[in-house]
Write an enzyme that holds these catalytic residues in place. Structure first.
Site, PDB file in Angstrom:
ATOM      1  N   CYS A 119       1.115  -1.057   0.454  1.00 18.21           N
ATOM      2  CA  CYS A 119       0.166   0.087  -0.031  1.00 18.21           C
ATOM      3  C   CYS A 119       1.020   1.166  -0.676  1.00 18.21           C
ATOM      4  O   CYS A 119       0.096   2.379  -0.352  1.00 18.21           O
ATOM      5  CB  CYS A 119      -1.171  -0.251   1.044  1.00 18.21           C
ATOM      6  SG  CYS A 119      -2.513  -1.362   1.051  1.00 18.21           S
ATOM      7  N   HIS A 260      -3.283   7.017   2.932  1.00 22.82           N
ATOM      8  CA  HIS A 260      -3.399   5.875   2.387  1.00 22.82           C
ATOM      9  C   HIS A 260      -4.875   5.924   2.130  1.00 22.82           C
ATOM     10  O   HIS A 260      -5.380   5.816   3.814  1.00 22.82           O
ATOM     11  CB  HIS A 260      -2.554   5.234   2.240  1.00 22.82           C
ATOM     12  CG  HIS A 260      -3.083   3.644   2.117  1.00 22.82           C
ATOM     13  ND1 HIS A 260      -3.635   3.337   0.738  1.00 22.82           N
ATOM     14  CD2 HIS A 260      -2.797   2.628   3.311  1.00 22.82           C
ATOM     15  CE1 HIS A 260      -4.476   2.073   0.655  1.00 22.82           C
ATOM     16  NE2 HIS A 260      -3.813   1.272   2.143  1.00 22.82           N
ATOM     17  N   ASN A 290     -10.141  -0.072   0.011  1.00 13.19           N
ATOM     18  CA  ASN A 290      -8.241   0.031   0.184  1.00 13.19           C
ATOM     19  C   ASN A 290      -8.452  -0.458  -0.885  1.00 13.19           C
ATOM     20  O   ASN A 290      -8.318  -1.572  -1.344  1.00 13.19           O
ATOM     21  CB  ASN A 290      -8.073  -0.889   0.912  1.00 13.19           C
ATOM     22  CG  ASN A 290      -6.488  -0.668   1.427  1.00 13.19           C
ATOM     23  OD1 ASN A 290      -6.308  -0.233   0.602  1.00 13.19           O
ATOM     24  ND2 ASN A 290      -5.831  -0.793   2.450  1.00 13.19           N
TER      25      ASN A 290
HETATM   26  N1  COA Z   1     -17.984  -8.247  10.463  1.00 13.46           N
HETATM   27  C1  COA Z   1     -18.578  -8.294  11.711  1.00 13.46           C
HETATM   28  N2  COA Z   1     -17.845  -7.858  12.237  1.00 13.46           N
HETATM   29  C2  COA Z   1     -16.323  -8.319  12.332  1.00 13.46           C
HETATM   30  C3  COA Z   1     -15.747  -8.653  11.300  1.00 13.46           C
HETATM   31  C4  COA Z   1     -16.431  -8.426   9.965  1.00 13.46           C
HETATM   32  N3  COA Z   1     -16.175  -7.834   8.747  1.00 13.46           N
HETATM   33  N4  COA Z   1     -14.379  -8.715  11.362  1.00 13.46           N
HETATM   34  C5  COA Z   1     -13.930  -8.026  12.994  1.00 13.46           C
HETATM   35  N5  COA Z   1     -15.124  -8.689  13.594  1.00 13.46           N
HETATM   36  C6  COA Z   1     -15.476  -8.808  14.812  1.00 13.46           C
HETATM   37  C7  COA Z   1     -14.446  -9.367  15.928  1.00 13.46           C
HETATM   38  O1  COA Z   1     -14.829 -10.917  15.763  1.00 13.46           O
HETATM   39  C8  COA Z   1     -14.421  -8.733  17.495  1.00 13.46           C
HETATM   40  O2  COA Z   1     -15.753  -9.638  17.947  1.00 13.46           O
HETATM   41  P1  COA Z   1     -15.529  -9.868  19.343  1.00 13.46           P
HETATM   42  O3  COA Z   1     -15.395  -8.694  19.283  1.00 13.46           O
HETATM   43  O4  COA Z   1     -17.213 -10.532  19.154  1.00 13.46           O
HETATM   44  O5  COA Z   1     -14.266 -11.195  19.592  1.00 13.46           O
HETATM   45  C9  COA Z   1     -14.986  -7.002  16.673  1.00 13.46           C
HETATM   46  O6  COA Z   1     -15.499  -7.100  15.292  1.00 13.46           O
HETATM   47  C10 COA Z   1     -13.587  -6.360  16.803  1.00 13.46           C
HETATM   48  O7  COA Z   1     -12.435  -6.948  15.839  1.00 13.46           O
HETATM   49  P2  COA Z   1     -11.330  -6.003  15.012  1.00 13.46           P
HETATM   50  O8  COA Z   1     -10.662  -7.492  14.823  1.00 13.46           O
HETATM   51  O9  COA Z   1     -11.254  -6.420  16.889  1.00 13.46           O
HETATM   52  O10 COA Z   1     -11.762  -4.835  14.434  1.00 13.46           O
HETATM   53  P3  COA Z   1     -11.349  -4.475  13.639  1.00 13.46           P
HETATM   54  O11 COA Z   1     -12.504  -2.757  14.745  1.00 13.46           O
HETATM   55  O12 COA Z   1     -10.103  -3.958  14.791  1.00 13.46           O
HETATM   56  O13 COA Z   1     -11.060  -3.636  13.165  1.00 13.46           O
HETATM   57  C11 COA Z   1     -10.537  -4.264  10.251  1.00 13.46           C
HETATM   58  C12 COA Z   1     -10.280  -4.842  12.092  1.00 13.46           C
HETATM   59  C13 COA Z   1      -9.952  -5.088   9.927  1.00 13.46           C
HETATM   60  C14 COA Z   1     -11.210  -3.146   9.495  1.00 13.46           C
HETATM   61  C15 COA Z   1      -9.033  -3.026  11.115  1.00 13.46           C
HETATM   62  O14 COA Z   1      -8.632  -3.263  12.703  1.00 13.46           O
HETATM   63  C16 COA Z   1      -8.347  -2.575  10.217  1.00 13.46           C
HETATM   64  O15 COA Z   1      -9.466  -1.664   8.828  1.00 13.46           O
HETATM   65  N6  COA Z   1      -7.180  -2.844  10.117  1.00 13.46           N
HETATM   66  C17 COA Z   1      -6.289  -1.997   9.028  1.00 13.46           C
HETATM   67  C18 COA Z   1      -6.252  -2.607   7.946  1.00 13.46           C
HETATM   68  C19 COA Z   1      -5.701  -2.179   6.994  1.00 13.46           C
HETATM   69  O16 COA Z   1      -5.086  -1.163   7.051  1.00 13.46           O
HETATM   70  N7  COA Z   1      -5.434  -2.848   6.046  1.00 13.46           N
HETATM   71  C20 COA Z   1      -4.101  -2.478   5.013  1.00 13.46           C
HETATM   72  C21 COA Z   1      -2.939  -1.313   5.711  1.00 13.46           C
HETATM   73  S1  COA Z   1      -1.902  -1.094   4.561  1.00 13.46           S
END
Ligand code: COA
Length: 356
Positions: A119, A260, A290
């Site tokens: 990215c 980004h 993204n």
């Molecule tokens: N739909 C519904 N629930 C989801 C889910 C989805 N797609 N993905 C995760 N969950 C749930 C998890 O199981 C967790 O449940 P729990 O609390 O019962 O255990 C809860 O939602 C929170 O999960 P978590 O992984 O902590 O979510 P988050 O707030 O960190 O969001 C991302 C996940 C991936 C959206 C976030 O971490 C993110 O955007 N990260 C960066 C990604 C990125 O930018 N990547 C490219 C970089 S170059």
């Protein structure tokens, strides 16, 4: 025969810009119907409403060529002597995709190579183009960020399938004058290979060649989202501070933050840490997700009509590797003719976005 003299320019300026997204729209509701997720979760945790997926048979070079064609038109079709294509999803593992794009654009036997920084690829590629022009080695460079993550994400993985979309963005940079609107400057680039497992496609390289026994889990893109989130905020904010200091700018000087487009919460956090008001942070991911290396030039193309000549822009990205960086740019006041952008319906930012 006299030796060719290569004059070193005073500065590098942005001269053209173009973007392309495929027409296939994947809504949150589409994902809701096949994954354990909801429209509300995706909107409030990422800010994404729709993303675009390439059509059957469409590949990264097709999108890159179209974005490149539009960038060339916006720059008045200058002679290009180098093409750099930032991508994680080349058409083939071998050869690179950039030469094919250069040929399809009718650029002749120009230097052309792919650059892999996931990215952060566009910022890395822009930095290499900047150095190539400043050294006198090249005069006009076509820099493209293009990615087709629909080819590498597991459609059943809710961690990644909700986030990524396909697209391409391109700019032309060339020799210019110090202080000229459009000047790019103050690059700050970094990497940390100790975190390489955070964002990964395990199989398909020399470490684990693909064979009949390759597991799906190794074939697809994986991401440790929570860890990536925290590192992305810290890295983009730190690199942005360095680029600002090297430009002699303060956060208050920044007219537009083009970070980004990973997650709206990441964008808000980076803007908050830097002290840049959220309304100055460009939001493009709500409609395209993204798009990896394409995200910064696509966001620029999307917002081009809102920018004014001389606006101060801060660009920053974080990606797999891990890699990250930042750069500063003054807006050149170029016109972007991009009918495809009309297809990207502008929506208002999600009001119920959760801040943590
Ligand atoms: N739909 C519904 N629930 C989801 C889910 C989805 N797609 N993905 C995760 N969950 C749930 C998890 O199981 C967790 O449940 P729990 O609390 O019962 O255990 C809860 O939602 C929170 O999960 P978590 O992984 O902590 O979510 P988050 O707030 O960190 O969001 C991302 C996940 C991936 C959206 C976030 O971490 C993110 O955007 N990260 C960066 C990604 C990125 O930018 N990547 C490219 C970089 S170059």
């Amino acid at each position: 025969m006299p030796a060719r003299t290569k004059r070193k320019p005073d500065a590098v300026v942005l001269q053209g810009l173009g973007g392309y997204v495929p027409t296939g729209v994947i809504t949150n509701q589409d994902l809701e119907s096949r994954l354990d997720t909801t429209d509300e979760w995706i909107r409030t945790r990422t800010g994404i409403r729709t993303r675009r997926f390439a059509a059957e048979g469409e590949a990264t070079s097709d999108m890159a060529t179209e974005a490149g064609r539009r960038a060339l038109a916006s720059a008045g079709n200058p002679d290009i002597d180098l093409v750099i294509l930032a991508t994680t999803t080349p058409d083939h593992p071998c050869p690179a995709t950039a030469p094919a794009v250069a040929s399809r654009l009718g650029l002749g036997p120009v230097a052309a190579f792919d650059l892999a920084a996931v990215c952060s690829g566009f910022i890395y590629a822009l930095a290499q183009a900047n150095a190539a022009v400043l050294s006198g080695q090249n005069r006009n460079v076509l820099v493209i960020g293009a990615d087709m993550f629909s080819a590498i994400i597991n459609p059943e993985d809710r961690n990644t399938a909700i986030i990524f979309g396909d697209g391409a963005g391109a700019v032309i940079v060339g020799a210019g004058e110090e202080g000229q609107p459009g000047q790019v400057s103050a690059f700050d680039l970094h990497s940390d290979g100790t975190c390489q497992d955070l964002i990964k496609v395990t199989a398909g390289g020399s470490r684990m060649p693909v064979n009949a026994g390759t597991l799906d889990a190794d074939r697809f893109f994986t991401m440790q989202g929570k860890e990536v989130f925290a590192k992305a905020v810290e890295a983009m904010a730190g690199s942005s501070r360095t680029a600002l200091a090297d430009s002699g700018w303060n956060a208050e000087d920044v007219d537009w933050l083009i970070a980004h487009q990973a997650n709206q919460r990441i964008l808000n956090r980076v803007a908050g840490v830097l002290g840049i008001p959220p309304e100055r942070a460009v939001l493009h991911l709500d409609r395209v997700g993204n798009t990896s290396a394409a995200s910064i030039p696509l966001a620029l193309a999307d917002y081009a009509s809102k920018f004014s000549k001389g606006d101060k822009m801060l660009l920053t990205a974080f990606g797999g590797g891990t890699t990250w960086g930042a750069a500063t740019l003054s807006w050149p006041g170029i016109t972007v003719t991009d009918p495809q952008q009309d297809l990207i319906e502008r929506t208002t930012p999600c009001p119920s976005l959760q801040s943590s």
